[in-house]
Write a protein that holds these residues in place. Structure first.
Motif, PDB file in Angstrom:
ATOM      1  N   GLU A   1       0.830  -1.215   0.000  1.00  0.00           N
ATOM      2  CA  GLU A   1       0.000   0.000   0.000  1.00  0.00           C
ATOM      3  C   GLU A   1       0.861   1.262   0.000  1.00  0.00           C
ATOM      4  OE1 GLU A   1      -3.061  -0.156  -0.691  1.00  0.00           O
ATOM      5  OE2 GLU A   1      -3.532  -2.221  -0.210  1.00  0.00           O
ATOM      6  N   GLN A   2       1.975   1.248   0.719  1.00  0.00           N
ATOM      7  CA  GLN A   2       2.880   2.401   0.727  1.00  0.00           C
ATOM      8  C   GLN A   2       3.470   2.641  -0.660  1.00  0.00           C
ATOM      9  OE1 GLN A   2       5.573   1.048   3.759  1.00  0.00           O
ATOM     10  NE2 GLN A   2       4.317   1.863   5.433  1.00  0.00           N
TER      11      GLN A   2
ATOM     12  N   ALA B   1      -4.231   7.698  -4.143  1.00  0.00           N
ATOM     13  CA  ALA B   1      -3.189   7.770  -3.110  1.00  0.00           C
ATOM     14  C   ALA B   1      -3.828   7.744  -1.727  1.00  0.00           C
ATOM     15  CB  ALA B   1      -2.340   9.031  -3.294  1.00  0.00           C
ATOM     16  N   GLN B   2      -4.929   8.458  -1.553  1.00  0.00           N
ATOM     17  CA  GLN B   2      -5.630   8.463  -0.262  1.00  0.00           C
ATOM     18  C   GLN B   2      -6.195   7.076   0.058  1.00  0.00           C
ATOM     19  OE1 GLN B   2      -8.516  11.566  -0.802  1.00  0.00           O
ATOM     20  NE2 GLN B   2      -7.026  13.203  -0.463  1.00  0.00           N
ATOM     21  N   GLU B   3      -6.699   6.407  -0.956  1.00  0.00           N
ATOM     22  CA  GLU B   3      -7.234   5.060  -0.756  1.00  0.00           C
ATOM     23  C   GLU B   3      -6.134   4.095  -0.290  1.00  0.00           C
ATOM     24  OE1 GLU B   3     -10.718   3.718  -1.495  1.00  0.00           O
ATOM     25  OE2 GLU B   3     -10.721   5.785  -0.752  1.00  0.00           O
ATOM     26  N   GLU B   4      -4.961   4.190  -0.912  1.00  0.00           N
ATOM     27  CA  GLU B   4      -3.846   3.330  -0.524  1.00  0.00           C
ATOM     28  C   GLU B   4      -3.436   3.621   0.918  1.00  0.00           C
ATOM     29  OE1 GLU B   4      -2.620   0.858  -2.870  1.00  0.00           O
ATOM     30  OE2 GLU B   4      -4.497   1.591  -3.701  1.00  0.00           O
ATOM     31  N   SER B   5      -3.453   4.881   1.291  1.00  0.00           N
ATOM     32  CA  SER B   5      -3.124   5.270   2.656  1.00  0.00           C
ATOM     33  C   SER B   5      -4.126   4.678   3.644  1.00  0.00           C
ATOM     34  CB  SER B   5      -3.101   6.795   2.775  1.00  0.00           C
ATOM     35  OG  SER B   5      -2.836   7.183   4.086  1.00  0.00           O
ATOM     36  N   LYS B   6      -5.393   4.695   3.280  1.00  0.00           N
ATOM     37  CA  LYS B   6      -6.446   4.122   4.122  1.00  0.00           C
ATOM     38  C   LYS B   6      -6.221   2.617   4.305  1.00  0.00           C
ATOM     39  CE  LYS B   6     -10.577   3.680   2.377  1.00  0.00           C
ATOM     40  NZ  LYS B   6     -11.923   3.930   1.830  1.00  0.00           N
TER      41      LYS B   6
END
Length: 158
Positions: free
Chosen positions: A18-19, A45-50
């Motif tokens: 995810e990072q 990018a926000q989804e991956e951070s979540k």
């Protein structure tokens, strides 16, 4: 050869995926000249951070839980490691491609689609390596990755 011995190693790997995905999407957003394209990649990018947060919480809950032993554990571990080694997110630094200006929006979307497909496959395997109670979290991430793949495919059609 490295082996997973603890269930939290599985969650740690998912966090790394995810990072790396987030880093790719941020690169794509920075390189995007069109504000809509920038916003599109920033969303991912926000989804991956979540998802990273989901897997961090999973890792912390599992602690040093042993993975269930099995006669085919070594073979299965080699299979999972092969999936990891072939995951595009670990095999190419896209910074230069974006900086060269030769990486189009469509190229970025197609690359993101490969990431999402690789991640779905890997997470589908990893969910068998986490405790039963935590499989729903991995399933939720898989479903979100499927949604991302559909969104990316739709964007290519536009």
């Amino acid at each position: 050869m490295a082996y997973f011995f603890k269930a939290n190693d599985v969650a740690e790997l998912a966090m790394r995926i995810e990072q790396k995905g987030q880093a790719f999407y941020l690169l794509a957003a920075d390189a995007a000249e069109n504000p809509d394209a920038r916003e599109f990649f920033e969303f991912f990018a926000q989804e991956e951070s979540k998802h990273e947060v989901f897997f961090r919480e999973l890792r912390d809950r599992m602690g040093n839980t042993e993975l269930p032993p099995g006669s085919d554990f070594e073979e299965y571990t080699r299979y999972v490691l092969a999936l990891i080694d072939s995951h595009d997110v670990f095999n190419f630094d896209y910074t230069e491609a974006f900086n060269s200006g030769d990486f189009s929006f469509d190229d970025a979307v197609r690359t993101a689609m490969r990431f999402e497909k690789d991640t779905i496959l890997l997470f589908s395997e990893l969910k068998t390596m986490v405790p039963d109670d935590d499989r729903r979290i991995v399933e939720a991430c898989i479903e979100e990755e499927r949604g991302h793949l559909r969104m990316l495919a739709e964007k290519l059609k536009d």
